[in-house]
Design a protein around this motif. Structure first.
Motif, mmCIF file in Angstrom:
data_model
loop_
_atom_site.group_PDB
_atom_site.id
_atom_site.type_symbol
_atom_site.label_atom_id
_atom_site.label_comp_id
_atom_site.label_asym_id
_atom_site.label_seq_id
_atom_site.Cartn_x
_atom_site.Cartn_y
_atom_site.Cartn_z
ATOM 1 N N UNK A 309 0.834 -1.174 0.144
ATOM 2 C CA UNK A 309 0.086 -0.112 -0.081
ATOM 3 C C UNK A 309 0.946 1.372 0.210
ATOM 4 N N UNK A 310 2.105 1.245 0.668
ATOM 5 C CA UNK A 310 2.873 2.470 0.859
ATOM 6 C C UNK A 310 3.470 2.737 -0.534
ATOM 7 N N UNK A 311 3.415 1.875 -1.478
ATOM 8 C CA UNK A 311 4.036 2.231 -3.016
ATOM 9 C C UNK A 311 3.177 2.695 -3.631
ATOM 10 N N UNK A 312 1.781 3.056 -3.397
ATOM 11 C CA UNK A 312 0.761 3.214 -4.449
ATOM 12 C C UNK A 312 -0.067 4.424 -3.944
ATOM 13 N N UNK A 313 -0.709 5.093 -5.012
ATOM 14 C CA UNK A 313 -1.617 6.200 -4.429
ATOM 15 C C UNK A 313 -2.722 6.107 -5.689
ATOM 16 N N UNK A 314 -3.862 5.857 -4.958
ATOM 17 C CA UNK A 314 -5.046 5.636 -6.025
ATOM 18 C C UNK A 314 -5.389 7.140 -6.039
ATOM 19 N N UNK A 315 -5.504 7.524 -7.259
ATOM 20 C CA UNK A 315 -5.814 8.991 -7.332
ATOM 21 C C UNK A 315 -7.269 9.297 -7.713
ATOM 22 N N UNK A 316 -7.883 8.376 -7.787
ATOM 23 C CA UNK A 316 -9.419 8.578 -7.796
ATOM 24 C C UNK A 316 -10.331 7.877 -6.731
ATOM 25 N N UNK A 317 -9.543 7.813 -5.683
ATOM 26 C CA UNK A 317 -10.512 7.248 -4.525
ATOM 27 C C UNK A 317 -10.666 8.634 -3.582
ATOM 28 N N UNK A 318 -11.912 9.062 -3.967
ATOM 29 C CA UNK A 318 -12.655 10.352 -3.275
ATOM 30 C C UNK A 318 -13.730 9.663 -2.488
ATOM 31 N N UNK A 319 -13.561 9.815 -1.138
ATOM 32 C CA UNK A 319 -14.724 9.591 -0.241
ATOM 33 C C UNK A 319 -15.768 10.124 -0.454
ATOM 34 N N UNK A 320 -16.978 8.948 -0.425
ATOM 35 C CA UNK A 320 -18.482 9.508 -0.704
ATOM 36 C C UNK A 320 -18.603 9.673 -2.116
ATOM 37 N N UNK A 321 -17.791 9.476 -3.330
ATOM 38 C CA UNK A 321 -18.182 9.871 -4.626
ATOM 39 C C UNK A 321 -18.171 8.505 -5.261
ATOM 40 N N UNK A 322 -19.160 8.500 -6.137
ATOM 41 C CA UNK A 322 -19.376 7.218 -6.927
ATOM 42 C C UNK A 322 -18.378 7.159 -8.156
ATOM 43 N N UNK A 323 -17.984 6.212 -8.676
ATOM 44 C CA UNK A 323 -17.036 6.142 -9.566
ATOM 45 C C UNK A 323 -17.503 4.863 -10.737
#
Length: 416
Positions: A309-323
């Motif tokens: 997990x520490x090596x990654x950043x999920x750029x579209x994980x916005x809390x409360x938003x539908x994707x």
């Protein structure tokens, strides 16, 4: 293009989708049997006319519309341009007959900072030619969405159009179009008696992935793009009761096809293919949506397992938003792991760093991610992995292994 197989993995479905075999068959049959001009009275022409009418019904069914509300276009760019052209023309037509330049205000358009170029650049062009004023509403760094309150705050007495995409092509975040449409329409019905404001959404990325119904959304216009849902590279524009309830001014003039809204001899084979692709969306959507969501969850889990997990950043994980159920936007963290470099070393993986139309910009971080609050150092490493109807778990396993191998090679090379 090379279609997905066991040797290569295609994870760029948001850029374009392979044409379904059933769609190909319909196109070929139309080429062979409906080669006549749809306006002609002989058999090949009548057959062509029948196919165009059938496709109009199929496209309408996909979005809960009436067939009379569907106007075929060359693609999404033309459809979006037709909406903006109409909004400006309608403003002047509705301004007590005053000629352009005689009114104290120009038409005002509201859009966002994360739209497709076919919207952003059209709006920019109108401003540069002094044909319209445009407000670009920012998206929230917490949600990745445009805030309804901000849209309403941007409304002016001369506002004629609100144009906001239904789902973002890079983050997959779904915008609150239904609420925006309802609140804007309520504003026009209120005691202030604001002039009617037209509502448009570009649904290119949403169709085939999530349920889209024009009545639920409450929009006046909706853009449809065939090559985003396994169809040919043409499109359509939904216009609610065109020319009556909702204005539509042609950009082209000719033989009167598409009720003079979009003249030009109909591209019957491609229109027939678009109709078939729409029919497949209508019948398969629930299954496709569930399957893509499962695969995306599996992809993100496998990335975490492989990289940590520490090596990654999920750029579209916005809390409360539908994707969207198919879109993963992730950065592998590291000074030498810019997205374009990782992909260049991932020989079996076909994917992108963002919008396909910006692929030549390489090391430039995605403007969309920057506007969503992603730091430039992280945005430069972004990978957009978008799944589709032909993706399997085995494809995902190969893709993750390729990304890991490429990342290790790049970091090892930088040490030496």
């Amino acid at each position: 293009m090379e279609t997905p197989n066991e040797e290569t993995v295609y994870l760029d479905y948001n850029a374009t989708t392979p044409v379904e075999k059933e769609v190909q068959d319909v196109i070929l049959q139309a080429l062979q049997e409906a080669w006549g001009n749809p306006s002609s009275a002989y058999s090949a022409g009548r057959k062509a006319n029948e196919l165009v009418s059938e496709a109009r019904q199929q496209v309408a069914q996909m979005i809960g519309a009436s067939p009379a509300d569907i106007i075929f276009t060359s693609g999404g760019t033309e459809a979006n341009g037709l909406v903006f052209h109409t909004a400006v023309k309608h403003f002047w037509a509705a301004t007590n007959g005053l000629a352009e330049g005689q009114c104290q205000r120009r038409p005002h358009i509201i859009t966002t900072t994360v739209e497709h170029d076919s919207v952003c650049l059209t709006a920019k062009h109108l401003v540069e030619e002094d044909k319209a004023d445009v407000t670009y509403v920012e998206v929230s760094s917490q949600t990745g969405q445009v805030d309804v309150v901000d849209v309403l705050a941007a409304v002016r007495p001369n506002t004629i159009l609100v144009s906001i995409m239904l789902a973002n092509n890079e983050t997959g975040v779904i915008m609150p179009i239904a609420e925006i449409g309802q609140r804007v329409h309520d504003l026009c019905k209120g005691p202030t008696k604001h002039r009617p404001i037209l509502i448009h959404t570009d649904a290119a990325q949403a169709l085939g992935k999530v349920h889209v119904d024009v009545n639920d959304l409450g929009v006046d216009y909706l853009t449809i793009v065939g090559h985003k849902f396994y169809g040919p590279r043409i499109g359509a524009l939904f216009v609610r009761d065109p020319g009556s309830s909702t204005p539509l001014f042609p950009m082209l003039f000719g033989g009167g096809q598409e009720r003079c809204f979009r003249p030009g001899t109909e591209n019957t084979p491609m229109i027939a293919g678009l109709g078939k692709a729409a029919q497949l969306v209508f019948t398969r959507l629930d299954e496709d949506e569930t399957r893509m969501q499962d695969l995306k969850d599996y992809l993100e889990d496998q990335l975490k397992n492989k990289f940590g997990k520490e090596k990654l950043h999920f750029n579209n994980h916005f809390e409360g938003s539908k994707r969207l159920p198919n879109t993963c936007n992730v950065s592998i963290l590291g000074d030498d792991l810019q997205g374009y470099r990782v992909l260049a070393h991932s020989h079996r993986l076909f994917a992108s760093t963002g919008a396909a139309c910006h692929s030549s910009q390489k090391n430039r971080p995605s403007p969309v991610l920057l506007k969503c609050g992603i730091p430039a150092k992280i945005a430069r490493n972004a990978l957009r992995l978008s799944l589709g109807r032909f993706t399997t778990r085995k494809h995902i396993d190969i893709a993750v292994a390729e990304l890991y191998r490429a990342s290790c090679e790049l970091e090892s090379a930088s040490i030496h």
